[in-house]
Enzyme design. Structure first.
Site, PDB file in Angstrom:
ATOM      1  N   LYS A  13      21.826  -7.379   3.017  1.00 34.44           N
ATOM      2  CA  LYS A  13      20.808  -8.222   3.455  1.00 34.44           C
ATOM      3  C   LYS A  13      21.774  -9.363   4.233  1.00 34.44           C
ATOM      4  CE  LYS A  13      16.522  -8.749   2.715  1.00 34.44           C
ATOM      5  NZ  LYS A  13      15.329  -7.904   2.707  1.00 34.44           N
TER       6      LYS A  13
ATOM      7  N   GLY B 231      -3.033 -11.915  -0.647  1.00 35.48           N
ATOM      8  CA  GLY B 231      -2.037 -12.113   0.613  1.00 35.48           C
ATOM      9  C   GLY B 231      -2.688 -10.836   1.287  1.00 35.48           C
TER      10      GLY B 231
HETATM   11  P1  NAD Z   1       3.180 -11.721   5.614  1.00 38.04           P
HETATM   12  O1  NAD Z   1       3.718 -13.151   5.940  1.00 38.04           O
HETATM   13  O2  NAD Z   1       2.988 -10.968   6.845  1.00 38.04           O
HETATM   14  O3  NAD Z   1       1.969 -11.756   4.794  1.00 38.04           O
HETATM   15  C1  NAD Z   1       1.887 -12.720   3.529  1.00 38.04           C
HETATM   16  C2  NAD Z   1       0.468 -13.099   3.243  1.00 38.04           C
HETATM   17  O4  NAD Z   1       0.287 -13.895   2.110  1.00 38.04           O
HETATM   18  C3  NAD Z   1       0.067 -14.086   4.298  1.00 38.04           C
HETATM   19  O5  NAD Z   1      -1.086 -13.761   5.010  1.00 38.04           O
HETATM   20  C4  NAD Z   1       0.189 -15.656   3.878  1.00 38.04           C
HETATM   21  O6  NAD Z   1      -0.811 -16.449   4.557  1.00 38.04           O
HETATM   22  C5  NAD Z   1      -0.018 -15.107   2.335  1.00 38.04           C
HETATM   23  N1  NAD Z   1       0.059 -15.890   1.346  1.00 38.04           N
HETATM   24  C6  NAD Z   1       1.214 -16.761   1.066  1.00 38.04           C
HETATM   25  N2  NAD Z   1       1.120 -17.429  -0.280  1.00 38.04           N
HETATM   26  C7  NAD Z   1      -0.329 -16.879  -0.907  1.00 38.04           C
HETATM   27  C8  NAD Z   1      -0.660 -17.259  -2.015  1.00 38.04           C
HETATM   28  N3  NAD Z   1      -0.339 -18.086  -2.901  1.00 38.04           N
HETATM   29  N4  NAD Z   1      -1.951 -16.802  -2.257  1.00 38.04           N
HETATM   30  C9  NAD Z   1      -2.401 -15.793  -1.443  1.00 38.04           C
HETATM   31  N5  NAD Z   1      -1.867 -15.431  -0.279  1.00 38.04           N
HETATM   32  C10 NAD Z   1      -0.639 -16.152   0.165  1.00 38.04           C
HETATM   33  O7  NAD Z   1       4.275 -10.772   4.818  1.00 38.04           O
HETATM   34  P2  NAD Z   1       4.365  -9.313   4.444  1.00 38.04           P
HETATM   35  O8  NAD Z   1       5.247  -8.698   5.602  1.00 38.04           O
HETATM   36  O9  NAD Z   1       2.915  -8.775   4.529  1.00 38.04           O
HETATM   37  O10 NAD Z   1       5.161  -9.262   3.405  1.00 38.04           O
HETATM   38  C11 NAD Z   1       4.452  -9.452   1.990  1.00 38.04           C
HETATM   39  C12 NAD Z   1       5.098  -9.240   0.677  1.00 38.04           C
HETATM   40  O11 NAD Z   1       5.512  -8.014   0.651  1.00 38.04           O
HETATM   41  C13 NAD Z   1       6.442 -10.072   0.730  1.00 38.04           C
HETATM   42  O12 NAD Z   1       6.805 -10.280  -0.496  1.00 38.04           O
HETATM   43  C14 NAD Z   1       7.413  -9.156   1.177  1.00 38.04           C
HETATM   44  O13 NAD Z   1       8.878  -9.506   0.889  1.00 38.04           O
HETATM   45  C15 NAD Z   1       7.035  -7.762   0.751  1.00 38.04           C
HETATM   46  N6  NAD Z   1       7.544  -6.554   1.209  1.00 38.04           N
HETATM   47  C16 NAD Z   1       7.067  -6.399   2.678  1.00 38.04           C
HETATM   48  C17 NAD Z   1       7.611  -5.308   3.343  1.00 38.04           C
HETATM   49  C18 NAD Z   1       7.311  -4.990   4.777  1.00 38.04           C
HETATM   50  O14 NAD Z   1       7.310  -3.883   5.202  1.00 38.04           O
HETATM   51  N7  NAD Z   1       6.644  -6.104   5.354  1.00 38.04           N
HETATM   52  C19 NAD Z   1       8.328  -4.202   2.654  1.00 38.04           C
HETATM   53  C20 NAD Z   1       8.624  -4.466   1.343  1.00 38.04           C
HETATM   54  C21 NAD Z   1       8.059  -5.815   0.835  1.00 38.04           C
END
Ligand code: NAD
Length: 347
Positions: free
Chosen positions: A80, A180
């Site tokens: 990372k 989310g």
């Molecule tokens: P993102 O930022 O696109 O989406 C996150 C969403 O959660 C946003 O819309 C935000 O407004 C909302 N949010 C934040 N705090 C909140 C709360 N307290 N209650 C409700 N909603 C809330 O991020 P993402 O890429 O969709 O990733 C989401 C999660 O998945 C993260 O934890 C990330 O580490 C994990 N993840 C993502 C991927 C990927 O492919 N993008 C892969 C593995 C893990």
């Protein structure tokens, strides 16, 4: 001039920091384990208060990537990178190119990708200085946004959970609460809508929640009230540590299966408490591996279709649940033990 320093930490193959005054770059790359292949993991940009906090975060994240890739049986290690800075005002093309030069110095021991506050466009800038960048736009021959694939693996895992806990394989009328609805959460909600699940969504960004209501017929619940709602499956897709001392008593669902990383605040304690409450927890790094699988299959193996690999995450989860029942220990503990053996080269 780049100032590169090595930081020694037990359990890590390599941790390197870089400072470059002209661009203002301050970054750290952690390589946890390359026994299975080169370390791969995203770059995160965050205004860490000091270097110590940045090192702690990059180590935790690199360690998690080793486990995620090993559990998915990818020939990849865990790594990372973090850039210390404010993404809204410190991110410049010069800084990103400087990051590219830093990554290039590691000669392919670390492959980068996007993570929080690093966009695909930022990766394009970084890739001007190094070939060790994954997840570039599909228009440039890259594997593109990993999120829809992460959602696919979560759906796959959820189906296994449904079978295990509710003795069914279809989502018709099953209520899923998606916390989310960003990149992963919205893509997951869309897949669930196609499967005829009933959706409850919450998001701190009202526009994101409204879109899910409009396009997927989801019911919106305020973020602080989500856990008071009634649902069968809880899908955390926002931040980590959502199962914690404050929320554990409020959880009354049958299954927790979502895309967020590090969902349990205290893995050992909360996994046991969930098991006591008869809530089936799908270990996060097992079911949210779809994104890294897509990168591996399309950017590294240069194959076209990641779905056969993504389907295998379901097989892994079935094995975890089977052993969990046989041994009477929570699924997350079984997943850690099985993955630890793969990482140690024993399986
Ligand atoms: P993102 O930022 O696109 O989406 C996150 C969403 O959660 C946003 O819309 C935000 O407004 C909302 N949010 C934040 N705090 C909140 C709360 N307290 N209650 C409700 N909603 C809330 O991020 P993402 O890429 O969709 O990733 C989401 C999660 O998945 C993260 O934890 C990330 O580490 C994990 N993840 C993502 C991927 C990927 O492919 N993008 C892969 C593995 C893990």
């Amino acid at each position: 001039m780049m100032k590169i320093k090595t930081i020694k930490e037990p359990g890590f193959e390599e941790i390197v920091s870089c400072e470059e005054s002209a661009s203002g770059l301050k970054a750290i790359v952690a390589i946890h384990n390359t026994r299975l292949g080169p370390a791969l993991g995203g770059i995160r940009m965050y205004p860490y208060a000091n270097q110590e906090l940045a090192i702690q975060d990059v180590m935790r994240l690199a360690n998690a990537m080793s486990y995620k890739s090993a559990a998915a049986r990818l020939k990849l290690g865990g790594g990372k990178a973090v850039i210390i800075g404010n993404p809204t005002c410190d991110k410049t093309p010069e800084l990103l190119k400087s990051m590219g030069k830093f990554i290039h110095c590691l000669k392919g021991r670390y492959y980068s990708a996007k993570d929080a506050d690093i966009t695909t466009e930022d990766l394009v800038e970084i890739a001007k200085e190094t070939e060790y960048v994954t997840g570039l736009p599909e228009s440039m021959g890259g594997s593109g946004d990993p999120s829809p694939w992460t959602a696919q693996s979560v759906l796959e895992g959820m189906r296994v959970c449904l079978n295990e806990r509710m003795n069914r394989s279809d989502f018709d009328g099953v209520t899923v609460a998606v916390q989310g609805v960003g990149h992963v959460g919205f893509a997951l909600a869309k897949l669930l809508h196609e499967e005829k699940a009933r959706l409850i969504v919450s998001d701190v960004n009202p526009k994101a929640a409204d879109r899910a209501a409009r396009e997927l017929n989801a019911e919106i619940v305020a973020p602080n009230l989500l856990l008071d709602a009634e649902f069968d499956i809880f899908a955390p897709c926002a931040m980590g540590a959502v199962v914690n001392d404050q929320t554990i008593d409020m959880l009354a669902c049958k299954v927790i299966a979502g895309g967020a990383n590090n969902q349990l605040a205290d893995e050992a304690k909360h996994a046991l408490q969930l098991a006591d409450k008869n809530i089936l927890y799908a270990p996060d790094y097992v079911i949210n591996a779809g994104g890294v699988i897509n990168i591996y299959v399309r950017d590294i193996l240069k194959e076209k279709n990641p779905m056969p690999w993504i389907k295998k995450t379901g097989d892994c989860l079935r094995t975890v649940f089977e052993r969990s029942k046989q041994e009477g220990v929570p699924p997350s503990q079984v997943a850690d033990e099985l993955t630890g053996q793969i990482l140690a080269g024993g399986v």
